[in-house]
Design a protein around this motif. Structure first.
Motif, short mmCIF file in Angstrom:
data_model
loop_
_atom_site.label_atom_id
_atom_site.label_comp_id
_atom_site.label_asym_id
_atom_site.label_seq_id
_atom_site.Cartn_x
_atom_site.Cartn_y
_atom_site.Cartn_z
N CYS A 109 0.88 -1.17 0.00
CA CYS A 109 0.00 0.00 0.00
C CYS A 109 0.90 1.20 0.00
O CYS A 109 1.92 1.21 0.68
N GLY B 292 -3.39 -6.65 -0.40
CA GLY B 292 -4.28 -7.74 -0.79
C GLY B 292 -3.71 -9.14 -0.56
O GLY B 292 -4.37 -10.01 0.01
N GLU C 76 -8.14 -15.79 -2.06
CA GLU C 76 -8.43 -14.51 -2.71
C GLU C 76 -9.93 -14.39 -3.01
O GLU C 76 -10.54 -13.34 -2.82
N LYS D 233 -11.86 -13.52 0.07
CA LYS D 233 -11.72 -12.09 0.35
C LYS D 233 -12.63 -11.25 -0.55
O LYS D 233 -13.34 -10.36 -0.07
N LYS D 234 -12.63 -11.57 -1.84
CA LYS D 234 -13.44 -10.78 -2.78
C LYS D 234 -14.93 -10.99 -2.55
O LYS D 234 -15.71 -10.06 -2.67
N VAL E 204 -9.57 -8.69 8.16
CA VAL E 204 -9.52 -7.40 7.45
C VAL E 204 -9.35 -6.25 8.46
O VAL E 204 -8.60 -5.30 8.23
N CYS F 222 -7.71 -3.33 -3.89
CA CYS F 222 -8.37 -3.52 -2.58
C CYS F 222 -9.34 -2.40 -2.25
O CYS F 222 -10.06 -2.49 -1.26
N LEU G 249 -12.78 -3.71 -1.88
CA LEU G 249 -13.19 -4.49 -0.71
C LEU G 249 -14.43 -3.85 -0.09
O LEU G 249 -14.45 -2.64 0.13
#
Ligand code: ADP
Ligand code: MG
Length: 325
Positions: free
Chosen positions: A163, A183, A208, A211-212, A252, A289, A292
């Motif tokens: 990030c 991510g 992944e 998460k998505k 998260v 991200c 998210l």
């Protein structure tokens, strides 16, 4: 007289995805930054989307390589091979880059020597000029912010490997901070969690997907669940389990807290006038991200600064890079 049409490209060389923008055309390529290598011959088997499809499903002699890991160039040759492949793909068989101008933004963690080497490679492939662009500046241009004015803007780019928080003014970076978590680290945390809690091993792509699909940064989001498959670590057999958004929220949440610290540390670094601008102008959120669920509202609540998500968080950096003057 016939004036030759000069092509202008903007490339966002990201740790997770490489996106290419062509001026006059728009986004012409968006593929994962992945290369599959045949370990027997050392040759490249597949690049991008095709290589990604092999992750977790490839035979032993196929090695999956991420040329850009954690926001740095882990394998320079692989990076240039990958770029070369992508450029060829968008140009067909014809004259490669001949005569074109290429603007490129690269992860903030890579060294100047590496940046220069990448640009030299692009010129070597036939481009007339290769120009490095700073990612946060490109993101701001892509989102249509007036970057050349003496007004501070805060850009938060949450990608795969890292990030970057940057405060920009007058077209340059005034203060910035990077985090080596983004991510991919959330995916890893999900894999670890499932292993600890359920004794089930899952792959990177499954993590992944979790998460998505059910990842959220919102504590009071409506509970959702997802059935996933993995390998039972006790008997080694395939097993399916149901995981809920509340479980992913905890993971998260930890990441969001780190992010908020990085934002305040960056604001502290810049002169008070600019800090004032940031509160007024808000945060520009981009990178994959940014998609998210609930992250925008959550960051806004924690920082008390308005947050604007870029219209297309995955592609705005490439677009901004290609729109540089
Ligand atoms: P990079 O600049 O490092 O290449 P990107 O900006 O392309 O990274 O973002 C990639 C990250 O965004 C990946 O970790 C991916 O899982 C995540 N991502 C993409 N789409 C979504 C989504 N809908 N929800 C949550 N995360 C997402
Ligand atoms: Mg990026």
């Amino acid at each position: 007289m016939l004036k030759r049409f000069e092509k202008v490209y903007g490339i966002d060389l990201g740790t997770s995805n490489t996106v290419i923008f062509e001026r006059g055309k728009g986004i012409v390529l968006n593929e994962p930054s992945v290369v599959a290598i045949d370990q027997n011959s050392g040759g490249i088997l597949a690049v991008g989307t095709q290589a990604q499809a092999m992750i977790g499903r490839a035979p032993a002699h196929v090695e999956i390589n991420y040329p850009l890991m954690n926001g740095v160039i882990a394998n320079f040759d692989m990076t240039t091979n990958m770029l070369d492949y992508f450029m060829k793909k968008i140009q067909g068989r014809s004259s490669l880059l001949r005569g074109s101008k290429v603007y490129i933004s690269m992860p903030c963690g890579i060294t100047n020597v590496q940046k220069r080497a990448i640009m030299e490679t692009i010129v070597h492939k036939g481009a007339k000029k290769a120009i490095a662009v700073e990612e946060p500046v490109a993101a701001a241009v892509g989102a249509g912010l007036p970057i050349n004015e003496p007004i501070g803007h805060l850009v938060l780019d949450i990608g795969g490997g890292n990030c970057q928080v940057a405060i920009i003014s007058l077209g340059g970076i005034v203060a910035s901070n990077t985090l080596n978590r983004a991510g991919i680290s959330i995916d890893r945390d999900i894999m670890d969690y499932v292993k600890r809690k359920y004794n089930v091993e899952i792959g990177e792509r499954t993590a992944e997907n979790i998460k998505k699909q059910i990842g959220t940064a919102n504590a009071s989001a409506e509970e959702r669940s997802l059935e996933i498959r993995g390998r039972d670590m006790v008997d080694g057999l395939p097993r399916s389990i149901t995981i809920t958004s509340g479980e992913i929220f905890t993971i998260v949440d930890d990441f969001i807290k780190t992010l908020v610290q990085a934002i305040s540390a960056t604001v502290e670094l810049c002169p008070p006038e600019l800090a004032g601008d940031v509160i007024e102008q808000g945060i520009l959120l981009c990178g994959g991200c940014a998609l998210l669920e609930g992250i925008n509202e959550r960051l806004c609540m924690e920082t008390r600064i308005p947050v604007h998500t870029a219209a297309d968080p995955l592609e705005c950096i490439a677009a901004g890079t290609g729109m540089m003057l």
